[in-house]
Design a protein around this motif. Structure first.
Motif, short mmCIF file in Angstrom:
data_model
loop_
_atom_site.label_atom_id
_atom_site.label_comp_id
_atom_site.label_asym_id
_atom_site.label_seq_id
_atom_site.Cartn_x
_atom_site.Cartn_y
_atom_site.Cartn_z
N ARG A 137 0.82 -1.21 0.00
CA ARG A 137 0.00 0.00 0.00
C ARG A 137 0.86 1.26 0.00
O ARG A 137 0.35 2.35 -0.28
N TYR A 192 -7.73 -2.77 -0.96
CA TYR A 192 -7.16 -1.43 -0.94
C TYR A 192 -7.62 -0.61 -2.16
O TYR A 192 -8.08 0.52 -2.03
N SER A 349 -5.53 3.14 4.86
CA SER A 349 -4.68 3.47 3.72
C SER A 349 -3.65 4.51 4.12
O SER A 349 -3.93 5.39 4.93
#
Length: 353
Positions: A137, A192, A349
């Motif tokens: 991420r 994600y 995130s």
């Protein structure tokens, strides 16, 4: 425990193996506002050897053989947990009880039942203290693709295609490990990118490479999200060519490809080619550095900066469905407990700065 007024975070690294020693080096020599205060490993000599690489003007980190010893000594404000996954639950529950923030390398725990227990314990603690180490991420390509999806500039995202290739797998690698150790990253990536939960998983196995032991390789994994988006994963752990992680996103009005940024193209002597990374540590080095830096900064603020314990639980549930799909050769539903309101965002995130 850290407070917003702190200017430096004392970090203990629990687990002095490959990932743990890599994190010790990162924290000691590349991460701002952090200091390795302790190294913990059941092999005390190994812990001492790793701790010796992180010494500074203040001395070497303390060495302990258990989390209990670490907590008794009050030697850390936060912990990077890099032990094997089957040891995570016990350590995380102790850290939650002590109010110590943790960056936990994936998996949160190896199965959804134990992962849910960790989630419930964190909810009971009343504060998000656990960040799970899905470092992708924090990769520049992943973040650009996430931004492209969120902007809507290419229309609606219709499909995701992932390719995950390792040079070779250890002899003890199994079909189950393909899911738990490798495809787990793609499960998190789909969540994600889409901001949705995965609802079902299927696995197809066709022709297999001759360079394999206990694992049927390669495999094709297909998942579907809540809104119906399909994503595929070609997982090939004995690909021989090196380490590759590529993603192609299909939009209504275009395509976005990521994963080739670390490859350098060279033309010489009448030939052109690229060098493929040898492993995940080099491919995602910058992502690891950013992940740990943002975690340190967020921890000093009393926050987390990435995937939450819920994300760890949700991917564990996806893995359970994936292993079931390998065995049944049918589509398997992902069984998720109700999501606590405690976890406000669907998928934690990193900042897109």
């Amino acid at each position: 425990m850290s407070t917003p007024q702190q200017s430096e975070l004392r970090v203990a690294v629990v687990g002095a193996g490959r990932m743990g020693s890599d994190h010790v080096d990162r924290l000691a020599h590349h991460t701002l506002r952090s200091r390795v205060s302790a190294v913990v490993d059941v092999d005390r000599e190994r812990a001492a050897a790793v701790a010796a690489t992180a010494g500074d003007a203040a001395g070497e980190p303390q060495v302990f053989s258990s989390v209990d010893e670490l907590l008794t000594a009050e030697a850390a404000d936060a912990v990077v947990l890099a032990t094997p996954g089957f040891l995570h639950e016990e350590a995380l529950l102790k850290l939650l009880d002590a109010g110590i923030p943790a960056l936990c390398e994936k998996p949160l725990t190896p199965d959804p039942d134990s992962a849910l227990r960790v989630v419930e314990a964190e909810v009971a603690a009343g504060r998000q203290l656990i960040q799970v180490g899905f470092m992708r991420r924090f990769d520049a390509g992943y973040r650009r693709l996430k931004d492209a999806i969120a902007s809507g500039e290419l229309g609606e995202l219709l499909m995701l295609h992932h390719q995950h290739r390792n040079p070779e797998a250890p002899a003890e690698f199994t079909d189950e490990m393909i899911i738990h150790d490798s495809v787990v990253h793609e499960f998190d990536a789909v969540r994600y990118f889409t901001g949705e939960e995965i609802t079902d998983v299927s696995v197809r196995i066709g022709r297999t490479t001759s360079r394999t032991g206990n694992v049927r390789d390669p495999q094709l994994v297909t998942v579907q999200t809540e809104s119906g988006l399909l994503a595929t994963v070609e997982i090939f752990v004995n690909a021989q060519i090196g380490y590759q992680v590529h993603t192609q996103a299909t939009f209504e009005n275009g395509l976005v490809k990521i994963g080739e940024g670390s490859e350098v193209e060279v033309t010489t002597a009448g030939r052109t080619g690229v060098t493929v990374d040898a492993g995940f540590v080099t491919r995602f080095r910058d992502a690891y550095d950013l992940e740990v830096q943002q975690w340190v900064d967020a921890t000093l603020r009393g926050e987390i900066a990435g995937p939450s314990a819920w994300d760890g639980y949700a991917t564990a549930a996806c893995c359970a469905a994936g292993v079931a799909a390998q065995q049944s050769r049918t589509v398997e539903r992902v069984a998720l407990a109700p999501k606590p309101s405690f976890y406000a965002a669907a998928t934690g995130s990193p900042a897109l700065a």
